[in-house]
Write a protein that holds these residues in place. Structure first.
Motif, mmCIF file in Angstrom:
data_model
loop_
_atom_site.group_PDB
_atom_site.id
_atom_site.type_symbol
_atom_site.label_atom_id
_atom_site.label_comp_id
_atom_site.label_asym_id
_atom_site.label_seq_id
_atom_site.Cartn_x
_atom_site.Cartn_y
_atom_site.Cartn_z
ATOM 1 N N LEU A 1 -7.495 -0.290 -4.175
ATOM 2 C CA LEU A 1 -6.853 -0.763 -3.680
ATOM 3 C C LEU A 1 -7.246 0.126 -2.209
ATOM 4 O O LEU A 1 -7.946 -0.294 -0.941
ATOM 5 N N TYR B 1 0.843 -1.474 0.122
ATOM 6 C CA TYR B 1 -0.157 0.154 0.114
ATOM 7 C C TYR B 1 0.976 1.742 0.184
ATOM 8 O O TYR B 1 0.394 2.454 -0.721
ATOM 9 N N MET C 1 -6.451 5.776 2.832
ATOM 10 C CA MET C 1 -5.265 4.086 3.139
ATOM 11 C C MET C 1 -6.173 2.959 3.885
ATOM 12 O O MET C 1 -6.431 2.477 3.696
ATOM 13 N N GLN D 1 -4.428 -8.691 0.819
ATOM 14 C CA GLN D 1 -3.856 -7.391 -0.038
ATOM 15 C C GLN D 1 -2.770 -7.308 -0.221
ATOM 16 O O GLN D 1 -1.920 -7.416 -1.606
#
Length: 562
Positions: free
Chosen positions: A279, A54, A124, A300
């Protein structure tokens, strides 16, 4: 489409040689990347890989804003001036671009460093990714400066400095990432035990892994500076000999740089932002559907740590070819040579599918064995992701090459417009896949398929509209597909047989891959999908062609499709 007569090649004609050199280097770096990600994945675990992946996606967006468009823009501007004999102005483009990159790189680097906490927490939904993001921030300035050096050398017609610097960068990256992740994972685990935060170990480990990216980039930059210093005498002599050109002002060069770079930034931005948006949406929807942070970061991690590195190995070859065709095609377009323009486009597109189609079929045939070989993971999710997403190699490869073709044809803004349309279609499809069909992590791979398919279609349609070029369907698609299907069947059968006879992780898979490569090369040559001129365009091409003739692998010229 007919092949052009094989004339004696000049320095400007060796775009395939230069592209092959860069492609070889990129493949080496990607292979190193896959290899070092094996111990790195084991050290970080799926959660740590989630934080790492990420943070790296956000870094990729920032990198795109500060530097990813610069090699293409600088090489295009430099090659245009070199083609016109204006060496002094070509060097002024380099100087202006260097200052521009340093300023923009510094600003973006500081913004990411000080904004890492807010980005990680609010965008995020993974606050602990901030550690890795802060470590990555200085790399933005380093890569921005390095991008200009690479673009300058590419504009001069040589990919060798870029190729070697990439290998050095990746070797340093691999070593430092493994050591840094191991050391900081232990520190984070101990700190997490005291703070009552079990994910602190993976978060610290991800930060240690990203340290390799920064130090690797620094090593690559130092090498390029050494090359520039070593050839300073030759550059000075070329500048002294240039008495014809009127000196361009830096303000004019800066304007040309921005006008060239901005469309590339937009198209590259959409390519990269598509991943980070996926994402982000993935995390939010998974959170809303009741999954814990550990669960969705683990999924992920599979996507970014196991699927992505494998897919990116063959996808790197079209990227390398695209880097070489922009300056070369720019020079051909300036010369108004329509026949040669068609030839370069046709040759590059054919070489792209000849590489990407068998890669796609190979991943489908050996998805599970590859995951077991590389990550010792025999679970269904990673293998299914790889099988489902393998077609992306072909689609992204085509869209990448056609992007560069349009840029070489001086349609700089078209890829950005097409990418924007593809992004909108992709996001709608992705949200439907996540919410209606609940495809979970598989929606990430399926979304990429939608994006790259739309992008490839729009780009190809535009190329036909602006220059009338038509794809040779038989040589570009049908022959590689047929050869790849035969290869895939043989590959699967060989692995199946060896797995039953001797078993093990390594031997059945490695032998099957080697046989697959040999079978495909023989088939693609015997079918005439590759011409004599294609082979001669490769490094040591004349020697390779003689060997192929001696082994009766190439059909006689009269048998080739014209």
């Amino acid at each position: 489409m007919a092949d052009t007569p094989r004339n004696r090649k000049t320095k400007k004609d060796d775009y395939i040689v230069q592209g092959t050199i860069l492609a070889a280097a990129v493949v080496i770096t990607k292979v190193i990347g896959v290899v070092y990600r094996i111990p790195l994945t084991n050290i970080l675990g799926d959660e740590g890989n989630g934080f790492y992946g990420y943070a790296y996606q956000v870094y990729a967006i920032a990198l795109m804003l500060s530097s990813l468009s610069l090699p293409t823009a600088v090489s295009k501007l430099v090659s245009a001036r070199v083609a016109a004999g204006e060496r002094r102005n070509a060097f002024r483009v380099f100087v202006c671009s260097l200052v521009f990159a340093a300023v923009v790189g510094l600003v973006v680097s500081l913004a990411i460093f000080f904004g890492a906490g807010a980005v990680s927490e609010y965008m995020m939904r993974a606050p602990l990714s901030a550690y890795a993001l802060r470590v990555l921030a200085p790399g933005l300035l380093i890569v921005a400066v390095m991008a200009v050096l690479r673009g300058y050398f590419q504009g001069l017609g040589t990919m060798m400095p870029t190729a070697i610097s990439q290998i050095i960068e990746q070797i340093i990256n691999a070593v430092v990432s493994i050591v840094g992740a191991s050391v900081l994972f232990g520190m984070g685990t101990r700190a997490g035990e005291k703070a009552g935060e079990e994910l602190l170990g993976p978060a610290y480990g991800a930060a240690g892994g990203t340290l390799g990216t920064v130090l690797g980039a620094l090593a690559g930059l130092l090498f390029l500076l050494f090359v520039l210093w070593a050839f300073r005498g030759g550059i000075r002599r070329q500048l002294r000999r240039d008495r014809r050109s009127r000196e361009e002002t830096y303000s004019h060069i800066l304007k040309a740089l921005v006008l060239t770079a901005v469309p590339v930034i937009f198209s590259t931005a959409i390519y990269n932002i598509n991943q980070i948006l996926d994402l982000t949406i993935f995390n939010h929807i998974m959170d809303a559907q009741g999954f814990t942070e550990q669960q969705y970061m683990s999924l992920q991690g599979i996507y970014t740590g196991k699927y992505d590195p494998l897919i990116n190995v063959p996808m790197s070859i079209p990227y390398a070819l695209s880097s070489s065709i922009v300056p070369s095609l720019t020079a051909v377009v300036m010369a108004k040579n329509k026949k040669k323009t068609y030839y370069q486009i046709d040759q590059t597109l054919r070489l792209t599918t000849i590489i990407t189609i068998p890669s796609c079929v190979g991943f489908i045939a050996l998805a599970s064995p590859l995951m077991v070989l590389l990550y010792n993971d025999d679970s269904a999710t990673p293998a299914n992701l790889l099988m489902m997403g393998a077609i992306v190699i072909v689609l992204y490869g085509w869209s990448t090459i056609t992007n560069s073709v349009l840029q070489g044809l001086n349609y700089m803004s078209t890829p950005a417009k097409n990418a924007a349309i593809a992004l909108v279609v992709h996001l709608i499809a992705f949200v439907i896949m996540m919410t209606v069909f609940r495809m979970n992590v598989y929606a990430l791979a399926a979304g990429n398929i939608v994006f790259s398919l739309v992008m490839a279609f729009l780009n190809q349609r535009k190329i036909h509209q602006v220059c009338g070029f038509r794809v040779n369907i038989k040589k570009t698609f049908l022959k590689p597909i047929l050869a790849s299907l035969i290869m895939g069947i043989i590959t699967y059968a060989v692995h199946f047989g060896l797995d039953r006879l001797i078993g093990g992780r390594v031997i059945p898979t490695v032998v099957a891959i080697l046989i697959a490569m040999a079978v495909y090369v023989v088939l693609i040559l015997k079918m005439g999908a590759v011409s004599d001129d294609d082979v001669e365009s490769l490094p040591m091409g004349a020697r390779i062609l003689r060997v192929c003739r001696r082994l009766h692998l190439m059909p006689e010229p009269a048998d080739l499709d014209i």
